[in-house]
Structure formats: C-alpha cells, structure tokens
Design an enzyme around this catalytic site. Sequence first.
Site, PDB file in Angstrom:
ATOM      1  N   ASP A   1       0.813  -1.217   0.000  1.00 13.06           N
ATOM      2  CA  ASP A   1       0.000   0.000   0.000  1.00 13.06           C
ATOM      3  C   ASP A   1       0.849   1.270   0.000  1.00 13.06           C
ATOM      4  O   ASP A   1       2.061   1.218   0.207  1.00 13.06           O
ATOM      5  CB  ASP A   1      -0.893   0.019   1.246  1.00 13.06           C
ATOM      6  CG  ASP A   1      -2.131  -0.843   1.063  1.00 13.06           C
ATOM      7  OD1 ASP A   1      -2.452  -1.188  -0.086  1.00 13.06           O
ATOM      8  OD2 ASP A   1      -2.783  -1.165   2.081  1.00 13.06           O
TER       9      ASP A   1
ATOM     10  N   TYR B   1       7.369 -10.030   7.003  1.00 16.06           N
ATOM     11  CA  TYR B   1       7.158  -8.595   7.163  1.00 16.06           C
ATOM     12  C   TYR B   1       7.743  -8.143   8.495  1.00 16.06           C
ATOM     13  O   TYR B   1       7.901  -8.939   9.424  1.00 16.06           O
ATOM     14  CB  TYR B   1       5.663  -8.262   7.182  1.00 16.06           C
ATOM     15  CG  TYR B   1       4.955  -8.350   5.861  1.00 16.06           C
ATOM     16  CD1 TYR B   1       4.868  -7.238   5.031  1.00 16.06           C
ATOM     17  CD2 TYR B   1       4.342  -9.526   5.453  1.00 16.06           C
ATOM     18  CE1 TYR B   1       4.187  -7.303   3.819  1.00 16.06           C
ATOM     19  CE2 TYR B   1       3.664  -9.604   4.246  1.00 16.06           C
ATOM     20  CZ  TYR B   1       3.592  -8.483   3.429  1.00 16.06           C
ATOM     21  OH  TYR B   1       2.917  -8.547   2.238  1.00 16.06           O
TER      22      TYR B   1
END
Lengths: 246, 246
Positions: A53, A111
Amino acid sequence: MRRLKAIISYDGTQFSGYQVQPGERTVQAEIERVLAIMHKGEKIKVTASGRTDARVHATGQTLHFDSPLAIPVDKYMKALNVQLPRDIRVMSIEEVADDFHARYSVTGKRYRYIWSCESVQSPFRRQYTVETNGVKPNVEAMQEAAKAIIGTHDFSCFCAANTSVKDKVRTVTTLQFEWCGEELHMVIEGNGFLYNMVRIIAGTLWEVGIGRRDIENVELVVKSMNRDKAGKTAPPQGLYLEKVFY
Amino acid sequence: MRRLKAIISYDGTQFSGYQVQPGERTVQAEIERVLAIMHKGEKIKVTASGRTDARVHATGQTLHFDSPLAIPVDKYMKALNVQLPRDIRVMSIEEVADDFHARYSVTGKRYRYIWSCESVQSPFRRQYTVETNGVKPNVEAMQEAAKAIIGTHDFSCFCAANTSVKDKVRTVTTLQFEWCGEELHMVIEGNGFLYNMVRIIAGTLWEVGIGRRDIENVELVVKSMNRDKAGKTAPPQGLYLEKVFY
C-alpha cells in the site's frame, strides 16, 4: 528471451503503493518506465510477489519479468539502478527458470513492523516508524497474545473488509517482538497474508501491549472471524515487506 | 520574561537551510512561526548556535529565545512539538541564565559526516548519507592524513571562498573515522568551524581514502591556506550538526 528475478528495496513514502494506478506515482510504473527505456520503448510487464500500500516500504520485494536483452545480470542491475529514482533500488537480479513466477511461486513472506517508542520521535524516523508518543508497551503481553495467532487459522478477523479473496485460511509460522534500542520490531512470517493482515495484527497486539485489550481476547478475535472484533489497522509507514520465500 | 535553551533535531532534506530566507522553507522560520502562535502573534526571535545549509541535518542544534510564558519547560516542549512540522523536533528545553547566548557562548561543536559504502545504497539512506557506489576507502590512510588537520591552524584552505570571516584560526580537537556496518562516519570536534569547513575536510580526506591524494599532501594543503588546494566540498546530505558545547 529469458526470465529474470529481481529483489528490490523501496522507500514507500512518496509512492501511492506498489501497483500501477493511473495518474499516481507507483513503484511498478517506475520500474516499467525504466524497462521500456532499456527495451527501446517495448513494454515489459513486471510481476511482483504482491502489492504494498501507499507509504508501505519494502526491503525485499521480489519481481519477475521477461527480457530479450542478453547483457550480464550485474550490468542489467546497474542499468536499472542508474535510471530508477533513488527511492527504488534493485538489490539483486538473477536469471531463473521460465516457470518461476514472482507471485504464484511464493511459499512464504516475512514482514516487519516498527514502532518508535522514544519520548520524542527522531525526525529522521518519522516516515519509517510509527510514533507512540513515548509509550512503551508491555512486550511480554504482546508476545503471549501472539500465540493465538501463530498457526493455521481462518484469518477473516485480520482482513480488510474490502477484499475479494475467498479462502482466508493462512499459516503464521513466526510472530516475534524484539527491541532495537527504543524501537520495537514485530517480525511476522507466514505462507501468505491477507489484505492489511499485518497492519491489523500490529494494531491489535499494540492494544494488548498498552493494556487496552486482554491477552485472552486475541484468541476470541481469531475465533470470531469478524474484522470488527480486532484492533485498528496500524499506520502504513511502520510496515516493511522484508523477504519473499520461494 | 525568561531565557530558554532548546536542543533541536531536524531532517534537513526539505529545508533551504536553518536561517530565515524570504520565500524559502527554513528551520528558523518554522520555529518562529510556532512561537508566534504560542505568544498570540508576538514575534519571538530565536538565536541558534549557527546556521546549517540546505539539506544538512542536525541532531543537536541549540537555540535560545526569551519568552514571557510561565508554563513548565516540559509542557513548553510539548506545545512546540505539537505545532512544529514533523521534520523538526525539540529534544529538550531548559531555563538558562539571562547571559546565556546560543551563538556567543559556544565553546565547541561536534559534527558527523556519513558515507554509505554498500554496493547498492539503501533507498532509506539516500537523504541521510552520501553514496559511494560501493567504493570502500582506505580509512587508515584517511585517519593518518587527519593528523595534519587536528590542532590549531589557520583553516583558510577549508573555508568556502564567499565568507566574510577574517580570523580563520580554529582548533580541531577530534577527527575520528569509524565504521558503522557499511557506513563510514567521520566525527569532528573543535572550538569553531568556518563556512563549509567540515564538508571540505570530508571531501579532501575522501580523496585520500580513494587514493586520489597522498596522505602527505594534506599537510601542504593546510599550510597553503588556499581553498583551491583542498578537495571538493562533500555533499550536504551526509552532514549532521551533532552537539554544541557551552
């Protein structure tokens, strides 16, 4: 024609995310623009392991594309880096088998999420961490609550509502907190992640860390399969796509 | 009315330097704008230890100003930080004697200069270090050459030509190189620095490090008192004003 696999790093601050969107500055558009220059205007389609994003960073995003250029891979990498804007860097590039696919061949991802817990956040970290205004969470509680997330579950509770994915069963293999000075890192690894999943997990466990949610509640959240039971989606600038496994 | 001393940190990337310049975004203008809000429009003049150039950073720039507001210093600091843009942070604030002067009371300063020597520079460091395209200098040679700079000298050779300062004698007390991963840091301390002095020293010693200038040449440069004998002015984004001593 050969297939190339590239690992790229980008500072997400000035991008409207990874994926091409008309009229927006995106990572994919920058890379395809540079590849087109290298290929005399020919469009070279790039496939990534997945999107990120706006304002989300990557240190190990992985791509593939097919190129007819026969130059050695290290020169290929340099040619890309010379033309790319400085907030995207190609860290490595290699030739791979034709059936390698940056998205479909993924076996897992890692992540990292970073909070800066200094009483005053360094101005140099404002785009790269999430400020807590000096709040230092109870990391033992966060780590304990994380046990309810590790494993194979239907993670509907940690998936943004506006998603088209049907099967929401994923396996989280690692979910670990570690202090790095006054910055708190959450490292999470799994076989796949739903839309906003890492940021919702970060937001939910943060609430445990500051005493706004009980440790035991997190198991109920997972079982509920209800996004509304989980915590807020943590801000994008704390998130890094660190490694893609194949 | 009382005198306050503030230590501030700023990311110089988006500033045209510290000092107010009409039509430009500067650190001083941002701070004075916020102080005016806190003082109902009254102009509060801020005095810093000295200027920094466009894109130069600070982790320990020091200021003073006089304020009639009787709020506790920790609340004063919070009020400033709430209103300031996020690329400037007040790290500490304290009440000082009326004769404290952020510029005239300075007894010394410490600067840091950072090169990133990875084969590919991290996109997260592009605004905070100077890229060397993977070149790793001979730090022993740089450290040896630095001996000609440490001490009290007329530093005309390391002073930008367009300066009005007459007395160019300064004392450099520390000039130390250290690796921090693949980043090379130069830490320099002294009783005062001429315009561009740290960046010209960095540029000159860099040339020694990559074999473009002999170690012995640096002593000749100092003795020459001639700016043209020294190396290039190293780029601004590698430079940090780290501490001001009083």
